[in-house]
Design an enzyme around this catalytic site. Sequence first.
Site, PDB file in Angstrom:
ATOM      1  N   TYR A  49      -8.312  13.186  15.702  1.00  0.00           N
ATOM      2  CA  TYR A  49      -8.722  11.777  15.589  1.00  0.00           C
ATOM      3  C   TYR A  49      -7.572  10.845  15.973  1.00  0.00           C
ATOM      4  O   TYR A  49      -6.449  10.996  15.507  1.00  0.00           O
ATOM      5  CB  TYR A  49      -9.177  11.469  14.156  1.00  0.00           C
ATOM      6  CG  TYR A  49      -9.442   9.993  13.928  1.00  0.00           C
ATOM      7  CD1 TYR A  49     -10.572   9.391  14.475  1.00  0.00           C
ATOM      8  CD2 TYR A  49      -8.560   9.212  13.193  1.00  0.00           C
ATOM      9  CE1 TYR A  49     -10.822   8.045  14.286  1.00  0.00           C
ATOM     10  CE2 TYR A  49      -8.795   7.863  12.991  1.00  0.00           C
ATOM     11  CZ  TYR A  49      -9.925   7.283  13.552  1.00  0.00           C
ATOM     12  OH  TYR A  49     -10.150   5.942  13.372  1.00  0.00           O
ATOM     13  N   GLY A  56     -12.620   4.930  14.422  1.00  0.00           N
ATOM     14  CA  GLY A  56     -13.687   4.542  13.520  1.00  0.00           C
ATOM     15  C   GLY A  56     -14.999   5.202  13.911  1.00  0.00           C
ATOM     16  O   GLY A  56     -15.048   6.407  14.202  1.00  0.00           O
ATOM     17  N   HIS A  79      -7.199  -5.277  17.978  1.00  0.00           N
ATOM     18  CA  HIS A  79      -7.202  -5.553  16.543  1.00  0.00           C
ATOM     19  C   HIS A  79      -6.182  -6.618  16.133  1.00  0.00           C
ATOM     20  O   HIS A  79      -6.046  -6.917  14.945  1.00  0.00           O
ATOM     21  CB  HIS A  79      -6.951  -4.257  15.757  1.00  0.00           C
ATOM     22  CG  HIS A  79      -8.150  -3.369  15.694  1.00  0.00           C
ATOM     23  ND1 HIS A  79      -8.673  -2.759  16.812  1.00  0.00           N
ATOM     24  CD2 HIS A  79      -8.949  -3.002  14.649  1.00  0.00           C
ATOM     25  CE1 HIS A  79      -9.736  -2.037  16.462  1.00  0.00           C
ATOM     26  NE2 HIS A  79      -9.924  -2.176  15.164  1.00  0.00           N
ATOM     27  N   ASN A 191      -2.663   2.221  10.703  1.00  0.00           N
ATOM     28  CA  ASN A 191      -3.348   2.885   9.592  1.00  0.00           C
ATOM     29  C   ASN A 191      -2.401   3.005   8.407  1.00  0.00           C
ATOM     30  O   ASN A 191      -1.651   3.975   8.314  1.00  0.00           O
ATOM     31  CB  ASN A 191      -3.777   4.287  10.030  1.00  0.00           C
ATOM     32  CG  ASN A 191      -5.288   4.427  10.165  1.00  0.00           C
ATOM     33  OD1 ASN A 191      -5.789   5.514  10.329  1.00  0.00           O
ATOM     34  ND2 ASN A 191      -6.009   3.337  10.098  1.00  0.00           N
ATOM     35  N   ARG A 291       3.772 -18.450 -32.055  1.00  0.00           N
ATOM     36  CA  ARG A 291       3.971 -17.312 -32.947  1.00  0.00           C
ATOM     37  C   ARG A 291       3.627 -15.973 -32.306  1.00  0.00           C
ATOM     38  O   ARG A 291       4.170 -14.934 -32.687  1.00  0.00           O
ATOM     39  CB  ARG A 291       3.119 -17.518 -34.210  1.00  0.00           C
ATOM     40  CG  ARG A 291       3.215 -16.401 -35.203  1.00  0.00           C
ATOM     41  CD  ARG A 291       2.561 -16.673 -36.545  1.00  0.00           C
ATOM     42  NE  ARG A 291       1.474 -17.595 -36.559  1.00  0.00           N
ATOM     43  CZ  ARG A 291       0.231 -17.312 -36.981  1.00  0.00           C
ATOM     44  NH1 ARG A 291      -0.058 -16.087 -37.375  1.00  0.00           N
ATOM     45  NH2 ARG A 291      -0.702 -18.230 -37.018  1.00  0.00           N
TER      46      ARG A 291
END
Length: 506
Positions: A49, A56, A79, A191, A291
């Site tokens: 891949y 994708g 991208h 990635n 407090r």
Amino acid sequence: MKINNFLGLKDFQEIIIKNEKIELDDSLLSRVDASFQFLKEFSKNKVIYGVNTGFGPMAQFKISDEDTHQLQYNLIRSHSSGIGNPLPAQEVKACMLARLNTLSLGNSGVHESVIYLLQELINRDIIPLIFEHGGVGASGDLVQLAHLALVLIGEGEVFYKGERKATKDVFAVEGLEPIKVEIREGLALMNGTSVMSGIGIVNAYKANQLTDISIKLSCAINEIVQAYDDHLSEALNGTKRHYGQQKVAERMRAHLADSKLIRKREDHLYTHFEEQEKVFKEKVQEYYSLRCVPQILGPVLDTLEYTEKVLENEINSANDNPIINVEEQHVYHGGNFHGDYISLEMDKLKIVVTKLTMLAERQLNYLLNAKINEILPPFVNLGKLGFNFGMQGVQFTATSTTAESQMLSNSMYVHSIPNNNDNQDIVSMGTNAAVICRKVIENAFEVLAIEAITIIQAIEYLGFQNKVSSSTKELYDEIRKIIPAFSNDMVMYPYLEEVKKYLKAM
């Protein structure tokens, strides 16, 4: 600083905040080269891949050998589609360092030129233009990291010596050469979770500052009301088994050690008690915002500590896909790029910072409301009541800013929207979570700046300058250098900004 195989958050702070230069250890470079050489041989005649497939949902398409290098350039350019405000320089620098570190683990198969160029960009303060909007945090910070990769191939834009310039022009001035994409540099760079982690590291650093400031201001307000010390005691807080609570109480005791204003209950309410007294003139216990500081800030401290642990784990992990394993001579496909760990921690961090802001807003309200504190004029007004306004105007700012943080504290972690043709069917939104967390942190600094000025005015009114602890006196003196004691009304926004800058530099 020499980088080998592990970077702690303190190392990041030295490099990102203090601008320490980095060096690459020889063993790191050997590891990177071994990973690259293995992948180069292993990928022949195999389907891997992102090396010889599309990306994708397009991964079913085989890419011819002559197109594999162009494939990586296509991925980076297509991208580089972010929009919105540019990320601040510190966050981008942290992102680059996180990417350098994870790619150096030898699980990514990148050429060593990638590591060298990232080192040069960090050391020379050349900051790639990366936008806030674009990433869904599932295949990592794809869009934001594409902008980083774009710079590494000599394209896009950078910030250089305070100006936004074309990368190619800056590289020419600095004598830098872009990387030449080899096997999977585009995908390896994109990635990963380095942007959300980089922003997260800066967020954690600032959240530590906020916690320290909140403890100091909480101590000061306890001094102003001459509170009893038992709610800070080791005995009381030790009965609750939470590290954060005990640590906050310990820090408060150290801060107040030489205060002349903090009282002991046994000196006042446990002695000289007259039975005929039906209504006590002095408060038996302080309001919760005074407090319960250890119980409120304790979870902030505990959450922050765990967030830092997750961030440190993430930046020292292989978080891309696929993962190259030289020892086993194998390539594993999976989802280490998924940002859920960081997304959840950024959500948690912004929630506790919002609670810290809410504490500051309530403490501020206590000081401003004369009917509640019964020792100060309305709005800590040192001028003429009715004619002057004191701190009345700035309360609106503190209240509205706190309200915004409350709204922003809704979770991004559970706001997954499927995209990428439903290939990314559940995503982390980690980068959005980190960016929103940063906004909540900025809001907190603004509210604490308003509270700090109000506390200093209250000390002025009561004449407690020489009775407060040395730590509070130091705070008083430093803020007085920024804003003088005032009784006449004046324009406040420049002073708010300067005090905010002072707090962020503490």
